[in-house]
Design an enzyme around this catalytic site. Structure first.
Site, PDB file in Angstrom:
ATOM      1  N   LEU A   1      -5.979  -1.743  -0.649  1.00 17.23           N
ATOM      2  CA  LEU A   1      -5.807  -1.790   0.804  1.00 17.23           C
ATOM      3  C   LEU A   1      -6.382  -3.103   1.344  1.00 17.23           C
ATOM      4  O   LEU A   1      -7.534  -3.163   1.769  1.00 17.23           O
ATOM      5  CB  LEU A   1      -6.509  -0.582   1.433  1.00 17.23           C
ATOM      6  CG  LEU A   1      -6.085  -0.155   2.833  1.00 17.23           C
ATOM      7  CD1 LEU A   1      -6.768   1.140   3.220  1.00 17.23           C
ATOM      8  CD2 LEU A   1      -6.281  -1.201   3.890  1.00 17.23           C
TER       9      LEU A   1
ATOM     10  N   GLN B   1       2.170  -2.211   5.898  1.00 16.17           N
ATOM     11  CA  GLN B   1       2.414  -0.830   6.319  1.00 16.17           C
ATOM     12  C   GLN B   1       2.758  -0.701   7.806  1.00 16.17           C
ATOM     13  O   GLN B   1       3.602   0.095   8.192  1.00 16.17           O
ATOM     14  CB  GLN B   1       1.181  -0.007   5.982  1.00 16.17           C
ATOM     15  CG  GLN B   1       1.467   1.391   5.569  1.00 16.17           C
ATOM     16  CD  GLN B   1       0.292   1.995   4.821  1.00 16.17           C
ATOM     17  OE1 GLN B   1      -0.832   2.033   5.326  1.00 16.17           O
ATOM     18  NE2 GLN B   1       0.529   2.469   3.624  1.00 16.17           N
ATOM     19  N   PHE B   2       2.087  -1.471   8.636  1.00 15.28           N
ATOM     20  CA  PHE B   2       2.359  -1.460  10.083  1.00 15.28           C
ATOM     21  C   PHE B   2       2.181  -2.880  10.606  1.00 15.28           C
ATOM     22  O   PHE B   2       1.281  -3.590  10.175  1.00 15.28           O
ATOM     23  CB  PHE B   2       1.382  -0.534  10.818  1.00 15.28           C
ATOM     24  CG  PHE B   2       1.576   0.917  10.479  1.00 15.28           C
ATOM     25  CD1 PHE B   2       2.578   1.668  11.097  1.00 15.28           C
ATOM     26  CD2 PHE B   2       0.777   1.535   9.540  1.00 15.28           C
ATOM     27  CE1 PHE B   2       2.760   3.011  10.780  1.00 15.28           C
ATOM     28  CE2 PHE B   2       0.959   2.875   9.212  1.00 15.28           C
ATOM     29  CZ  PHE B   2       1.962   3.612   9.837  1.00 15.28           C
TER      30      PHE B   2
ATOM     31  N   HIS C   1       0.188   1.813  15.580  1.00 11.50           N
ATOM     32  CA  HIS C   1       1.392   2.232  14.856  1.00 11.50           C
ATOM     33  C   HIS C   1       2.652   1.936  15.641  1.00 11.50           C
ATOM     34  O   HIS C   1       3.755   2.255  15.216  1.00 11.50           O
ATOM     35  CB  HIS C   1       1.275   3.712  14.484  1.00 11.50           C
ATOM     36  CG  HIS C   1       0.062   3.980  13.654  1.00 11.50           C
ATOM     37  ND1 HIS C   1      -1.142   4.370  14.189  1.00 11.50           N
ATOM     38  CD2 HIS C   1      -0.140   3.832  12.326  1.00 11.50           C
ATOM     39  CE1 HIS C   1      -2.035   4.474  13.228  1.00 11.50           C
ATOM     40  NE2 HIS C   1      -1.464   4.143  12.083  1.00 11.50           N
TER      41      HIS C   1
ATOM     42  N   GLU D   1      -4.445  -6.485   3.248  1.00  7.16           N
ATOM     43  CA  GLU D   1      -3.189  -7.191   3.533  1.00  7.16           C
ATOM     44  C   GLU D   1      -3.233  -8.652   3.083  1.00  7.16           C
ATOM     45  O   GLU D   1      -2.206  -9.212   2.692  1.00  7.16           O
ATOM     46  CB  GLU D   1      -2.847  -7.096   5.027  1.00  7.16           C
ATOM     47  CG  GLU D   1      -2.333  -5.735   5.464  1.00  7.16           C
ATOM     48  CD  GLU D   1      -3.421  -4.660   5.579  1.00  7.16           C
ATOM     49  OE1 GLU D   1      -4.610  -5.024   5.600  1.00  7.16           O
ATOM     50  OE2 GLU D   1      -3.077  -3.466   5.638  1.00  7.16           O
TER      51      GLU D   1
ATOM     52  N   GLU E   1       0.843  -1.195   0.000  1.00  3.90           N
ATOM     53  CA  GLU E   1       0.000   0.000   0.000  1.00  3.90           C
ATOM     54  C   GLU E   1       0.876   1.241   0.000  1.00  3.90           C
ATOM     55  O   GLU E   1       1.762   1.372   0.858  1.00  3.90           O
ATOM     56  CB  GLU E   1      -0.859   0.038   1.271  1.00  3.90           C
ATOM     57  CG  GLU E   1      -1.958  -0.983   1.296  1.00  3.90           C
ATOM     58  CD  GLU E   1      -2.353  -1.356   2.731  1.00  3.90           C
ATOM     59  OE1 GLU E   1      -1.955  -0.675   3.680  1.00  3.90           O
ATOM     60  OE2 GLU E   1      -3.053  -2.366   2.872  1.00  3.90           O
TER      61      GLU E   1
END
Ligand SMILES: Cc1ncc(C[n+]2csc(CCOP(=O)(O)OP(=O)(O)O)c2C)c(N)n1
Ligand SMILES: [Mg+2]
Length: 729
Positions: free
Chosen positions: A447, A471-472, A520, A449, A418
């Site tokens: 978007l 992304q995280f 995050h 995963e 992403e």
């Protein structure tokens, strides 16, 4: 008069009676459509072959139950009622990758006809018997699979194979853009199949969505998604009309339907679906209606949840009865000829089964585990021009530099994730890569995963080396099974014949200043640590990040490994170590040949009183703590794990053995993180437990704002612990 009064080598089972009775009475069910052979372009000989494939599949189902009753077979989920999928196989090529539903034995058997020398009955019986000789899984599971027939084995997790089927289909266009190559012919299509209940799984819906999303934008996607709709999932009925209503008008995906009981109708629809998928390179959803016979599996008493009349009605619609009727009508086979085929194949299956159950089983743990790690293959790295030296820089910059170099050196390396392309990643780590290498090699994904990891698996299946990004870390968890159940198991269940090597870069861990909250700053890695064969790395500084990334890509390319790199977000842009502007955490690019192999430890300091064992942010903090300790800091050393799985415990032991005390600093949760394994490893090697201490994160989620680091090990805590331990030493 009984055309079937047989002298088979085995007793007939109750499940066979309806077929035998129909044969006796020459009474066959009508079909919804009344296709003539020439209308659908099928020869009488082909119809006979398809019927024989169906018979073989059916006799395997029956035999599986006989074997289980004798304690000689270990799996009874069968294909009965779904045998119409033989016609789908016939409409495809044996080189078209097929990711199959567990009820697709007839597909596999029919496909075997397309390549001389196949022995599908024998192979499948070895699989039922869990014999080491099973040519697909080597006795590890009952799977439908074949290397020569391009049928990779699938797991039992329903629908989890669909994201990779989308990825595999995507790879075909990608290889064309790269100038050719790959595991499959350029004009292949990818087929995957699944049940009507599985259709509802979020993984299936995600894959359908990803396929539609890509096709809607005009991306080539030669993909056939076959839904084998028997109207039920174990005991839960699928609402009438649900599959069609859901799929008839789905953007980007063609919808075709067929009567899976009728070989002619299935053949017609499958050819049309294959034409669209192969030539127009668009995804097709083929809705094959069928029945499920004899319950979900051998152990399932369907009378508990289906009425007797429903069971009888389904049995009346047995596709074998329908096919026999077609043969009587179109194939010119007499009742006797049908009966003799039924008997001959049944006898053959029974005879082979007696041999298969005598073949050797897996005998040792080492044999079982031999295929967790895939075999080596020749590396494909090109020589690349040396780059100009660069000034010491941050982890984000050096990862970017290494990625540029890797993209140039490995022309078959493809990145996906992403926001990694146009934006260059949320932390700028992938900046300018898409500009330089193009959107086909640096793919901005949707978007999802599961779809990202599935894309990686499918691309890897095709021979590419994907570097995918999550992304995280917190957002790995909703897709984790794609690693655990899919990517990590493929080599194991295919005896090392199929692999999906890739690198998964995941930004994660805590300590971010002014940005945060749990999602995050996730510091939970337990889910990655117990996956057999998976390698997990975690750099603490820019130079190591380059060494770990370059090794990870080499491991994927040459050793076919699946490697996860957890990149500490808080260190991406860290420049300093002790005070603002000191540049103490900037590092020179160690160059393209710098690689840090699994288990290779980092060392700092030469003190003999205290060894700090840590990784990631822990190294940065420990270095700061050492400075804060002043001269006492000279009395310690820091060991950087770099790899969080495949830890070389002998090396860790050797690295700390001459120190008085050991302090393990683990920024991940106390439970399930690496510190538990480290203590165990040291104690097992004779280090007295009093000499080993842990400083770990709490078993907590991470809060927002100033409280973000309260549950994590801090520099002050490290200083305090180290002081205490050094005082004791
Ligand atoms: C993710 C997952 N959840 C649950 C199961 C257990 N399970 C195995 S088969 C099945 C039903 C599948 O039904 P359907 O997709 O209609 O296929 P069918 O067996 O009817 O051919 C279930 C719930 C599983 N294998 N995987
Ligand atoms: Mg079903």
């Amino acid at each position: 008069m009984a055309a079937t009064s047989s002298s088979s080598v085995h007793e007939s089972l109750p499940q066979e009676q309806r077929f035998l009775d129909a044969l006796d009475q020459d009474r066959w069910p009508a079909t919804e459509h009344a296709w003539a052979l020439d209308e659908v372009d099928l020869s009488p000989e082909a119809l006979v072959e398809l019927f024989e494939s169906q018979l073989m599949s059916r006799h395997l189902d029956l035999q599986a139950r006989r074997l289980q009753a004798r304690g000689e077979g270990f799996y009874t989920i069968g294909s009965a009622g779904h045998e119409g999928n033989a016609a789908i196989a016939r409409a495809l090529r044996p080189s078209d990758p097929a990711f199959l539903h567990y009820r697709d034995a007839a597909f596999l058997i029919e496909r075997s006809r397309q390549l001389p020398g196949r022995t599908p009955l024998w192979d499948l019986l070895l699989s039922f018997a869990a014999s080491r000789d099973d040519p697909v899984s080597g006795g590890r599971h009952k799977v439908l699979g074949s290397t020569p027939l391009t049928v990779p084995p699938q797991t039992s997790t329903i629908a989890s194979h669909l994201p990779k089927a989308v990825g595999a289909a995507h790879s075909l266009g990608l290889w064309r853009r790269l100038g050719g190559g790959g595991a499959w012919p350029a004009d292949s299509l990818v087929v995957c199949s699944f049940g009507d209940a599985s259709f509802n799984h979020s993984t299936a819906q995600g894959a359908l969505n990803a396929a539609g999303w890509a096709a809607y934008q005009g991306a080539p996607l030669p993909l056939m998604m076959v839904c084998e709709d028997n109207g039920i999932g174990i005991s839960t009925p699928t609402p009438a009309g649900w599959i069609e209503a859901s799929m008839r008008a789905r953007p980007g995906i063609h919808y075709l339907a067929c009567d899976g009981l009728d070989l002619l109708d299935t053949w017609r629809a499958a050819r049309e679906a294959a034409r669209i998928a192969r030539h127009r390179k668009q995804p097709v959803f083929l809705h094959m209606r069928c029945v499920r016979l004899f319950g979900h599996a051998g152990s399932d008493a369907q009378q508990a949840y289906l009425t007797a009349s429903r069971i009888a009605a389904d049995e009346e619609r047995d596709p074998l009865l329908v096919s026999a009727g077609l043969l009587r009508r179109h194939g010119g086979l007499s009742r006797g000829e049908i009966a003799s085929r039924y008997r001959r194949i049944g006898d053959e299956v029974a005879r082979l089964a007696e041999e298969a159950i005598r073949r050797p089983k897996l005998g040792t743990a080492a044999e079982v585990m031999a295929s967790i790690v895939p075999p080596l293959r020749p590396g494909r790295r090109l020589a690349v021009r040396a780059e100009a030296e660069s000034a010491p820089s941050t982890m984000a910059r050096l990862i970017n530099r290494a990625l540029q170099r890797l993209m140039a050196g490995y022309p078959h390396l493809v990145m996906a994730g992403e926001d990694i392309g146009r934006k260059g990643g949320v932390y700028g780590v992938t900046q300018r890569l898409q500009e330089r290498f193009g959107p086909h090699r640096v793919i901005d994904t949707l978007l999802d995963e599961q779809s990202i990891l599935g894309l990686g698996i499918g691309l890897a299946h095709s021979g590419l080396v994907p570097v995918v990004e999550i992304q995280f870390l917190a957002y790995l968890h909703n897709a984790e099974d794609q690693l655990r159940g899919e990517a990590a198991t493929l080599s194991f269940f295919s005896d090392g014949q199929y692999t999906n090597p890739m690198v998964v870069r995941i930004a994660g861990l805590g300590y971010q200043k002014g940005f945060g909250g749990h999602f995050h700053n996730d510091n939970a890695i337990a889910v990655l640590r117990d996956i057999p064969g998976l390698l997990v790395a975690c750099p603490s500084n820019a130079a190591d990040a380059v060494g770990l990334l370059q090794e990870a890509v080499r491991l994927a390319d040459e050793a076919q490994r699946v490697v996860v790199i957890i990149e500490p977000i808080a260190l991406y842009h860290a420049r300093d170590l002790l005070e603002e502007g000191d540049g103490g955490w900037c590092f020179a690019d160690p160059g393209p040949e710098y690689r840090l192999a699994p288990g290779e430890l980092g060392h700092w300091g030469a003190g003999v009183d205290l060894a700090i064992v840590t990784y990631g942010n822990g190294v940065h903090l420990a270095r700061q703590a050492a400075a804060e300790l002043g001269p006492a800091g000279q009395r310690l050393r820091i060991i950087d794990l770099r790899w969080l799985t495949g830890i070389d415990h002998d090396a860790v032991h050797d690295a700390v053995a001459d120190c008085e005390q050991v302090l393990i600093i683990d920024e991940c949760r106390r439970s399930g993180s690496v510190s538990e394994e480290l203590v165990t490893g040291l104690v097992e090697r004779g280090v007295a437990s009093e000499r080993v201490q842990r400083l770990t994160a709490e078993d907590s989620f991470i809060p927002l704002g100033p409280a973000a680091t309260l549950t994590l090990p801090s520099r002050a805590q490290i200083v305090e612990r180290a002081r205490g331990l050094l005082a004791d030493a």
